[in-house]
Design a protein around this motif. Structure first.
Motif, mmCIF file in Angstrom:
data_model
loop_
_atom_site.group_PDB
_atom_site.id
_atom_site.type_symbol
_atom_site.label_atom_id
_atom_site.label_comp_id
_atom_site.label_asym_id
_atom_site.label_seq_id
_atom_site.Cartn_x
_atom_site.Cartn_y
_atom_site.Cartn_z
ATOM 1 N N ARG A 180 22.411 6.182 41.541
ATOM 2 C CA ARG A 180 21.093 6.173 41.511
ATOM 3 C C ARG A 180 20.401 5.868 42.917
ATOM 4 N NH1 ARG A 180 19.077 1.646 38.043
ATOM 5 N NH2 ARG A 180 20.397 0.691 39.692
ATOM 6 N N VAL A 181 19.215 6.411 43.178
ATOM 7 C CA VAL A 181 18.740 6.306 44.351
ATOM 8 C C VAL A 181 18.521 4.673 44.841
ATOM 9 C CG1 VAL A 181 16.441 6.499 45.806
ATOM 10 C CG2 VAL A 181 17.569 8.524 44.798
ATOM 11 N N GLU A 182 18.096 4.016 43.550
ATOM 12 C CA GLU A 182 17.796 2.705 43.639
ATOM 13 C C GLU A 182 19.061 1.841 44.436
ATOM 14 O OE1 GLU A 182 17.318 4.270 40.861
ATOM 15 O OE2 GLU A 182 15.189 4.642 41.338
ATOM 16 N N ASP A 183 20.366 2.302 44.030
ATOM 17 C CA ASP A 183 21.362 1.467 44.584
ATOM 18 C C ASP A 183 21.700 1.589 46.063
ATOM 19 O OD1 ASP A 183 22.235 1.313 42.053
ATOM 20 O OD2 ASP A 183 23.352 3.191 41.835
ATOM 21 N N TYR A 184 20.983 2.456 46.810
ATOM 22 C CA TYR A 184 21.012 2.523 48.249
ATOM 23 C C TYR A 184 19.848 2.345 49.147
ATOM 24 C CZ TYR A 184 25.046 4.774 46.471
ATOM 25 O OH TYR A 184 26.524 4.947 45.922
ATOM 26 N N PHE A 213 12.830 10.233 49.272
ATOM 27 C CA PHE A 213 11.464 10.534 49.830
ATOM 28 C C PHE A 213 10.429 10.124 48.819
ATOM 29 C CE2 PHE A 213 13.896 13.254 52.186
ATOM 30 C CZ PHE A 213 13.416 13.427 53.462
ATOM 31 N N ASP A 214 10.957 10.081 47.380
ATOM 32 C CA ASP A 214 9.750 9.678 46.498
ATOM 33 C C ASP A 214 9.753 7.868 46.530
ATOM 34 O OD1 ASP A 214 9.280 12.176 45.586
ATOM 35 O OD2 ASP A 214 10.672 11.919 43.835
ATOM 36 N N THR A 215 10.668 7.329 46.672
ATOM 37 C CA THR A 215 10.880 5.858 46.954
ATOM 38 C C THR A 215 10.840 5.224 48.393
ATOM 39 O OG1 THR A 215 13.258 6.098 47.153
ATOM 40 C CG2 THR A 215 12.252 5.691 44.659
ATOM 41 N N GLY A 216 10.308 5.978 49.295
ATOM 42 C CA GLY A 216 10.202 5.815 50.792
ATOM 43 C C GLY A 216 11.153 5.289 51.611
ATOM 44 N N LYS A 217 12.354 5.611 51.179
ATOM 45 C CA LYS A 217 13.603 5.275 51.705
ATOM 46 C C LYS A 217 13.767 5.924 52.958
ATOM 47 C CE LYS A 217 15.207 2.723 47.757
ATOM 48 N NZ LYS A 217 16.698 2.478 47.111
ATOM 49 N N PRO A 218 14.881 5.558 54.115
ATOM 50 C CA PRO A 218 15.052 6.445 55.383
ATOM 51 C C PRO A 218 15.871 7.654 54.995
ATOM 52 C CG PRO A 218 15.229 4.215 55.718
ATOM 53 C CD PRO A 218 14.921 4.240 54.438
ATOM 54 N N VAL A 219 15.825 8.736 55.534
ATOM 55 C CA VAL A 219 16.811 9.759 55.556
ATOM 56 C C VAL A 219 17.188 10.387 56.778
ATOM 57 C CG1 VAL A 219 17.161 12.065 54.503
ATOM 58 C CG2 VAL A 219 15.794 10.499 53.052
ATOM 59 N N ALA A 220 18.529 10.444 56.836
ATOM 60 C CA ALA A 220 18.694 11.150 58.167
ATOM 61 C C ALA A 220 19.603 12.383 57.843
ATOM 62 C CB ALA A 220 19.678 10.098 59.037
ATOM 63 N N MET A 258 23.647 -3.998 52.988
ATOM 64 C CA MET A 258 22.971 -2.696 52.440
ATOM 65 C C MET A 258 23.889 -1.404 52.218
ATOM 66 S SD MET A 258 20.005 -0.445 54.338
ATOM 67 C CE MET A 258 18.999 -1.446 55.203
ATOM 68 N N GLN A 259 24.014 -0.778 51.110
ATOM 69 C CA GLN A 259 24.740 0.503 50.840
ATOM 70 C C GLN A 259 23.906 1.697 51.203
ATOM 71 O OE1 GLN A 259 27.231 -0.337 47.090
ATOM 72 N NE2 GLN A 259 25.115 -0.561 46.657
ATOM 73 N N ILE A 260 24.430 2.512 51.942
ATOM 74 C CA ILE A 260 24.005 3.713 52.501
ATOM 75 C C ILE A 260 24.776 5.000 51.876
ATOM 76 C CG2 ILE A 260 23.694 5.250 54.404
ATOM 77 C CD1 ILE A 260 22.276 2.255 54.595
ATOM 78 N N ALA A 261 24.194 6.002 51.282
ATOM 79 C CA ALA A 261 24.657 7.100 50.575
ATOM 80 C C ALA A 261 24.936 8.143 51.637
ATOM 81 C CB ALA A 261 23.843 7.401 49.378
ATOM 82 N N PHE A 262 26.070 8.567 51.836
ATOM 83 C CA PHE A 262 26.434 9.931 52.523
ATOM 84 C C PHE A 262 26.725 10.867 51.489
ATOM 85 C CE2 PHE A 262 26.909 6.795 55.892
ATOM 86 C CZ PHE A 262 27.007 7.422 56.970
ATOM 87 N N LEU A 263 25.655 11.794 51.454
ATOM 88 C CA LEU A 263 26.155 12.890 50.389
ATOM 89 C C LEU A 263 26.744 14.210 51.031
ATOM 90 C CD1 LEU A 263 25.264 14.088 47.666
ATOM 91 C CD2 LEU A 263 22.971 14.735 48.509
ATOM 92 N N VAL A 264 27.651 14.822 50.421
ATOM 93 C CA VAL A 264 28.297 15.971 50.841
ATOM 94 C C VAL A 264 28.777 16.624 49.624
ATOM 95 C CG1 VAL A 264 29.206 14.757 53.176
ATOM 96 C CG2 VAL A 264 30.670 14.654 51.134
ATOM 97 N N ALA A 265 29.020 17.994 49.880
ATOM 98 C CA ALA A 265 29.698 18.876 48.858
ATOM 99 C C ALA A 265 31.154 18.695 48.907
ATOM 100 C CB ALA A 265 29.246 20.293 49.367
ATOM 101 N N SER A 266 31.720 19.445 47.952
ATOM 102 C CA SER A 266 33.190 19.176 47.683
ATOM 103 C C SER A 266 33.748 19.660 49.125
ATOM 104 C CB SER A 266 33.546 19.738 46.554
ATOM 105 O OG SER A 266 32.973 19.367 45.288
ATOM 106 N N GLU A 267 33.464 20.716 49.749
ATOM 107 C CA GLU A 267 34.029 21.052 50.970
ATOM 108 C C GLU A 267 33.085 21.559 51.827
ATOM 109 O OE1 GLU A 267 36.787 24.066 50.100
ATOM 110 O OE2 GLU A 267 35.346 25.788 49.578
#
Length: 180
Positions: free
Chosen positions: A63-67, A96-103, A1-10
Motif C-alpha cells: 500500500r502507498v501508506e506503507d512507504y 502523487f495523490d498522497t504528496g509523497k516524494p517520487v524519484a 522510513m521504508q522506500i519502495a523501488f518499483l520494477v518489472a519482472s525483468e
C-alpha cells in the motif's frame, strides 16, 4: 522510513537500481523491491543480462501508506512493462495523490506518463522521452537532475546512469527534507 523501488519482472537497468538502493540504505532508510510478481527480477546492463534480485513484496501486497517515497529505476523494458500493469500505474499515482516524494531516472518517466502525473511538471529523462513528456503536458529539460515541486509532491528526475551520483545525492536530500 521504508522506500519502495518499483520494477518489472525483468528489464531494470541494474546500476539504476543498485546505486539508488545503496544511497537509501546509507541514508538509514529501508528499501523494498516491489514488483508485479514475486520471486526475483532480472536486471540488465543495457541489453545484456546482469544479476537477479529478490522481490520483497508484490504489488498485491503493498500500500502507498506503507512507504515514505517511491523510486522508479529505468531501463527501456522495465518502465515499458510497468506502464502496462494497472496495479503499477495506480501504485505510482498513489504517491502523487498522497504528496509523497517520487524519484525516476532514464526511461522511468514512461510510468509517470501512464499514471497521468506529469501535466504541469518539469522533468528530465533519457532524451528520447522528451516528446512523450511534452505530449503528456509536462515540460522537458536536459539537466543531470531536476527537482520539481510544482505539484502535490516533490519529483526528482534524472537522465541516465552517468547522472547517478547527482540523482542519488538529490534523492537522499529530498528524503531528509521530507519531500519538500
Amino acid at each position: 522510513m521504508q522506500i519502495a523501488f518499483l520494477v518489472a519482472s525483468e528489464g531494470v537497468e541494474q546500476v539504476e537500481l543498485t546505486e539508488p538502493w545503496q544511497a537509501v540504505v546509507d541514508a538509514g532508510a529501508v528499501p523494498h523491491l516491489v514488483s508485479p510478481s514475486g520471486g526475483s527480477v532480472q536486471a540488465f546492463h543495457h541489453l545484456d543480462k546482469a544479476d537477479s534480485f529478490t522481490v520483497n513484496r508484490t504489488l498485491d501486497e503493498v500500500r502507498v501508506e506503507d512507504y515514505g517515497a517511491l523510486v522508479l529505476p529505468g531501463g527501456v523494458a522495465n518502465p515499458d512493462a510497468l506502464r502496462l500493469d494497472e496495479r503499477a500505474v495506480a501504485f505510482t499515482r498513489g504517491f502523487f495523490d498522497t504528496g509523497k516524494p517520487v524519484a525516476a531516472i532514464c526511461h522511468a518517466p514512461w510510468t509517470l506518463i501512464e499514471a497521468d502525473v506529469v501535466r504541469g511538471r518539469t522533468l528530465t529523462s533519457w532524451p528520447s522521452l522528451a516528446t512523450d513528456i511534452r505530449n503528456a503536458g509536462g515540460s522537458w529539460v536536459d539537466e543531470r537532475v531536476k527537482i520539481c515541486t510544482s505539484g502535490p509532491n516533490t519529483l526528482v528526475t534524472s537522465r541516465k546512469p552517468g547522472d547517478l551520483k547527482a540523482f542519488c545525492a538529490t534523492l537522499v536530500n529530498e528524503l531528509d527534507d521530507g519531500g519538500r
